[in-house]
Design an enzyme around this catalytic site. Structure first.
Site, PDB file in Angstrom:
ATOM      1  N   ASP A  46     -23.430 -43.520 -32.900  1.00  0.00           N
ATOM      2  CA  ASP A  46     -22.499 -44.626 -33.192  1.00  0.00           C
ATOM      3  C   ASP A  46     -23.172 -45.958 -32.821  1.00  0.00           C
ATOM      4  O   ASP A  46     -23.130 -46.932 -33.582  1.00  0.00           O
ATOM      5  CB  ASP A  46     -21.198 -44.519 -32.373  1.00  0.00           C
ATOM      6  CG  ASP A  46     -20.397 -43.243 -32.605  1.00  0.00           C
ATOM      7  OD1 ASP A  46     -19.265 -43.323 -33.076  1.00  0.00           O
ATOM      8  OD2 ASP A  46     -20.929 -42.145 -32.296  1.00  0.00           O
ATOM      9  N   GLU A  69     -16.404 -51.459 -34.499  1.00  0.00           N
ATOM     10  CA  GLU A  69     -15.649 -50.660 -33.531  1.00  0.00           C
ATOM     11  C   GLU A  69     -16.282 -50.694 -32.135  1.00  0.00           C
ATOM     12  O   GLU A  69     -15.559 -50.785 -31.131  1.00  0.00           O
ATOM     13  CB  GLU A  69     -15.550 -49.196 -33.982  1.00  0.00           C
ATOM     14  CG  GLU A  69     -14.768 -48.362 -32.954  1.00  0.00           C
ATOM     15  CD  GLU A  69     -14.694 -46.880 -33.263  1.00  0.00           C
ATOM     16  OE1 GLU A  69     -15.161 -46.450 -34.327  1.00  0.00           O
ATOM     17  OE2 GLU A  69     -14.147 -46.163 -32.403  1.00  0.00           O
ATOM     18  N   ASP A 122     -17.232 -49.562 -39.207  1.00  0.00           N
ATOM     19  CA  ASP A 122     -17.079 -48.358 -38.382  1.00  0.00           C
ATOM     20  C   ASP A 122     -18.406 -47.618 -38.474  1.00  0.00           C
ATOM     21  O   ASP A 122     -18.712 -46.998 -39.499  1.00  0.00           O
ATOM     22  CB  ASP A 122     -15.918 -47.493 -38.907  1.00  0.00           C
ATOM     23  CG  ASP A 122     -15.446 -46.497 -37.869  1.00  0.00           C
ATOM     24  OD1 ASP A 122     -16.247 -46.151 -36.984  1.00  0.00           O
ATOM     25  OD2 ASP A 122     -14.286 -46.049 -37.968  1.00  0.00           O
ATOM     26  N   ILE A 124     -19.662 -44.952 -37.038  1.00  0.00           N
ATOM     27  CA  ILE A 124     -19.345 -43.552 -37.370  1.00  0.00           C
ATOM     28  C   ILE A 124     -17.833 -43.435 -37.330  1.00  0.00           C
ATOM     29  O   ILE A 124     -17.219 -43.586 -36.269  1.00  0.00           O
ATOM     30  CB  ILE A 124     -19.940 -42.525 -36.377  1.00  0.00           C
ATOM     31  CG1 ILE A 124     -21.471 -42.534 -36.442  1.00  0.00           C
ATOM     32  CG2 ILE A 124     -19.420 -41.116 -36.715  1.00  0.00           C
ATOM     33  CD1 ILE A 124     -22.119 -41.410 -35.631  1.00  0.00           C
ATOM     34  N   ASP A 125     -17.249 -43.198 -38.478  1.00  0.00           N
ATOM     35  CA  ASP A 125     -15.828 -42.890 -38.513  1.00  0.00           C
ATOM     36  C   ASP A 125     -15.727 -41.374 -38.461  1.00  0.00           C
ATOM     37  O   ASP A 125     -16.443 -40.676 -39.192  1.00  0.00           O
ATOM     38  CB  ASP A 125     -15.210 -43.445 -39.806  1.00  0.00           C
ATOM     39  CG  ASP A 125     -13.720 -43.197 -39.860  1.00  0.00           C
ATOM     40  OD1 ASP A 125     -13.061 -43.334 -38.810  1.00  0.00           O
ATOM     41  OD2 ASP A 125     -13.218 -42.856 -40.945  1.00  0.00           O
ATOM     42  N   THR A 127     -15.984 -39.671 -35.257  1.00  0.00           N
ATOM     43  CA  THR A 127     -16.970 -39.270 -34.234  1.00  0.00           C
ATOM     44  C   THR A 127     -16.726 -37.822 -33.788  1.00  0.00           C
ATOM     45  O   THR A 127     -17.670 -37.074 -33.545  1.00  0.00           O
ATOM     46  CB  THR A 127     -16.905 -40.234 -33.026  1.00  0.00           C
ATOM     47  OG1 THR A 127     -17.119 -41.556 -33.521  1.00  0.00           O
ATOM     48  CG2 THR A 127     -17.975 -39.924 -31.991  1.00  0.00           C
ATOM     49  N   ASP A 266     -11.091 -48.413 -39.840  1.00  0.00           N
ATOM     50  CA  ASP A 266     -10.802 -47.030 -40.248  1.00  0.00           C
ATOM     51  C   ASP A 266     -10.335 -46.950 -41.707  1.00  0.00           C
ATOM     52  O   ASP A 266     -10.100 -45.845 -42.209  1.00  0.00           O
ATOM     53  CB  ASP A 266      -9.720 -46.416 -39.352  1.00  0.00           C
ATOM     54  CG  ASP A 266     -10.271 -45.988 -37.994  1.00  0.00           C
ATOM     55  OD1 ASP A 266     -11.473 -45.652 -37.928  1.00  0.00           O
ATOM     56  OD2 ASP A 266      -9.506 -45.993 -37.012  1.00  0.00           O
TER      57      ASP A 266
HETATM   58  N1  LIG Z   1      -3.376 -41.614 -32.354  1.00  0.00           N
HETATM   59  C1  LIG Z   1      -4.103 -41.927 -33.413  1.00  0.00           C
HETATM   60  N2  LIG Z   1      -3.507 -42.023 -34.626  1.00  0.00           N
HETATM   61  C2  LIG Z   1      -4.228 -42.321 -35.717  1.00  0.00           C
HETATM   62  N3  LIG Z   1      -5.574 -42.538 -35.694  1.00  0.00           N
HETATM   63  C3  LIG Z   1      -6.215 -42.454 -34.518  1.00  0.00           C
HETATM   64  C4  LIG Z   1      -5.525 -42.148 -33.324  1.00  0.00           C
HETATM   65  N4  LIG Z   1      -6.427 -42.137 -32.321  1.00  0.00           N
HETATM   66  C5  LIG Z   1      -7.632 -42.427 -32.859  1.00  0.00           C
HETATM   67  N5  LIG Z   1      -7.504 -42.626 -34.184  1.00  0.00           N
HETATM   68  C6  LIG Z   1      -8.527 -42.995 -35.170  1.00  0.00           C
HETATM   69  O1  LIG Z   1      -8.798 -41.887 -36.025  1.00  0.00           O
HETATM   70  C7  LIG Z   1     -10.122 -42.026 -36.494  1.00  0.00           C
HETATM   71  C8  LIG Z   1     -10.626 -40.695 -36.991  1.00  0.00           C
HETATM   72  O2  LIG Z   1     -10.108 -40.535 -38.254  1.00  0.00           O
HETATM   73  P1  LIG Z   1      -9.414 -39.240 -38.820  1.00  0.00           P
HETATM   74  O3  LIG Z   1      -8.102 -39.028 -38.165  1.00  0.00           O
HETATM   75  O4  LIG Z   1      -9.343 -39.468 -40.270  1.00  0.00           O
HETATM   76  O5  LIG Z   1     -10.391 -38.064 -38.538  1.00  0.00           O
HETATM   77  S1  LIG Z   1     -10.204 -36.861 -37.561  1.00  0.00           S
HETATM   78  O6  LIG Z   1      -9.831 -35.733 -38.372  1.00  0.00           O
HETATM   79  O7  LIG Z   1      -9.201 -37.144 -36.572  1.00  0.00           O
HETATM   80  O8  LIG Z   1     -11.510 -36.739 -36.911  1.00  0.00           O
HETATM   81  C9  LIG Z   1     -10.861 -42.513 -35.305  1.00  0.00           C
HETATM   82  O9  LIG Z   1     -12.006 -43.220 -35.759  1.00  0.00           O
HETATM   83  P2  LIG Z   1     -13.412 -43.043 -34.968  1.00  0.00           P
HETATM   84  O10 LIG Z   1     -13.163 -43.499 -33.553  1.00  0.00           O
HETATM   85  O11 LIG Z   1     -14.291 -44.015 -35.730  1.00  0.00           O
HETATM   86  O12 LIG Z   1     -13.847 -41.633 -35.113  1.00  0.00           O
HETATM   87  C10 LIG Z   1      -9.855 -43.401 -34.564  1.00  0.00           C
HETATM   88  O13 LIG Z   1     -10.028 -44.777 -34.800  1.00  0.00           O
HETATM   89 MG   LIG Z   2     -12.968 -44.728 -37.229  1.00  0.00          MG
HETATM   90 MG   LIG Z   3     -16.026 -44.891 -35.241  1.00  0.00          MG
HETATM   91 MG   LIG Z   4     -14.116 -44.145 -32.164  1.00  0.00          MG
END
Ligand SMILES: Nc1ncnc2c1ncn2[C@@H]1O[C@H](COP(=O)(O)OS(=O)(=O)O)[C@@H](OP(=O)(O)O)[C@H]1O
Ligand SMILES: [Mg+2]
Ligand SMILES: [Mg+2]
Ligand SMILES: [Mg+2]
Length: 322
Positions: A46, A69, A122, A124-125, A127, A266
């Site tokens: 990331d 991020e 982002d 890494i979306d 992670t 995101d």
């Molecule tokens: N509580 C809650 N509700 C909704 N979203 C949240 C929550 N907590 C975290 N995040 C964000 O979810 C991002 C990951 O995306 P996804 O949900 O599509 O993927 S996953 O299946 O959960 O891995 C993740 O992005 P990354 O941190 O870049 O991986 C978060 O920004």
């Molecule tokens: Mg993300």
């Molecule tokens: Mg990310």
């Molecule tokens: Mg993250």
């Protein structure tokens, strides 16, 4: 073409970052997860991906802020020097001028604010997906006056349309293009048509805490989608809708975190890639997602992404669902 320089710089930077992520996944047995203040994970990949993209954006568009991020506060701590050395080594493989000092400065170039013209990143979306060996995406978008103008979504682990690794690029008004991981254009992509019943499946998160899976499946049923959902990490879900592999992506507020507000990075790249492929994106009340205000979408609740034709029916089903 308008935004051509922005598009080319964004493609090159996102692909370089995606390559860095692939190299980390190949070379580290299990990439170490560093815990952030909110207890979510971040990895050296990331950080490396954010460093590379911010460096490229700062060089090409020095006056554009980047709302990313990650930030480098943790990496700057003395006890993190081993991790910083590793990040630097991976960044150097792509950008030879990198040093530990420039790497942390490049990462912190992503501490910009939402303004009249900015990039959101982002690195890494998904992670958690990256760590699990599943889907993840590098997501980069340019926003002007609240409108997404350029979006690049690189999904190195996604196999779709005969591609091993999918890069989608959209410019407002110019459609969505599929590129290889080497940046070669393959074709333009479109969402699924309503007649294509087999592809009107729905996608949702792997992490159950990121949505409301029972309401999501109830709404999907209510609009006539009978197949089980495809669970996928990251904005790869937007890629699936843009490429017509799914007709609907539902992300409804989780009962476990009702006060959670979605973050702009995101969604921004994914939204443009779907809209330019002919689809529609709104929140669960039909409001457009707000990229003009801050890094959190304070006034939006939930996200609905569709092929367009089923969108109003989905919103009606949502309004009627308890
Ligand atoms: N509580 C809650 N509700 C909704 N979203 C949240 C929550 N907590 C975290 N995040 C964000 O979810 C991002 C990951 O995306 P996804 O949900 O599509 O993927 S996953 O299946 O959960 O891995 C993740 O992005 P990354 O941190 O870049 O991986 C978060 O920004
Ligand atoms: Mg993300
Ligand atoms: Mg990310
Ligand atoms: Mg993250």
């Amino acid at each position: 073409m308008v935004y051509d320089t922005e598009k080319q710089v964004a493609i090159k930077a996102a692909i370089a970052a995606a390559k860095l992520c692939q190299q980390v996944r190949q070379q580290e047995i299990t990439p170490e997860a560093i815990q952030k203040k909110d207890r979510s994970p971040v990895t050296i990949a990331d950080f490396g991906a954010q460093a590379l993209i911010c460096q490229a954006l700062a060089a090409a568009f020095p006056s554009d802020p980047v709302v990313g991020e990650e930030d480098a506060a943790t990496l700057r701590q003395a006890e993190m020097s081993d991790q910083l050395a590793k990040v630097t080594q991976y960044v150097q493989a792509i950008e030879p001028t990198a040093t530990p000092e420039t790497v942390v400065d490049w990462i912190d170039h992503g501490n910009g604010q939402v303004t009249s013209r900015y990039w959101t990143l982002d690195p890494i979306d998904g992670t958690k997906g990256f760590l699990r060996g599943d889907q993840y995406a590098v997501a980069l978008a340019l926003i002007e006056a609240g409108d997404i103008k350029v979006g690049v979504l690189a999904c190195p682990a996604l196999e779709m349309s005969g591609q091993q690794g999918v890069v989608l690029v959209a410019v407002r008004g110019q459609g969505t293009e599929l590129l290889t991981m080497a940046g070669q254009p393959v074709k333009s992509v479109q969402v699924a048509s309503p007649e294509d019943k087999e592809r009107l499946r729905f996608v949702e998160s792997v992490e159950s805490g990121h949505g409301d899976q029972s309401q999501q499946s109830a709404v999907a049923k209510a609009v006539g989608i009978t197949a089980d959902s495809i669970r996928m990490d990251s904005q790869a879900k937007y890629a699936a809708v843009a490429m017509g592999e799914a007709g609907l992506y539902l992300r409804l507020p989780s009962p476990k975190s009702p006060d959670y507000r979605e973050k702009i990075w995101d969604h921004a790249a994914g939204v443009l890639v779907v809209e330019e492929a002919g689809g529609r994106v709104s929140d669960m009340n039909g409001k457009p997602l707000n990229f003009a205000q801050s890094d959190r979408m304070q006034d939006n609740r939930g996200v609905v992404v569709s092929n367009g034709t089923i969108h109003d029916t989905v919103l009606k089903a949502l309004a009627a669902s308890p």
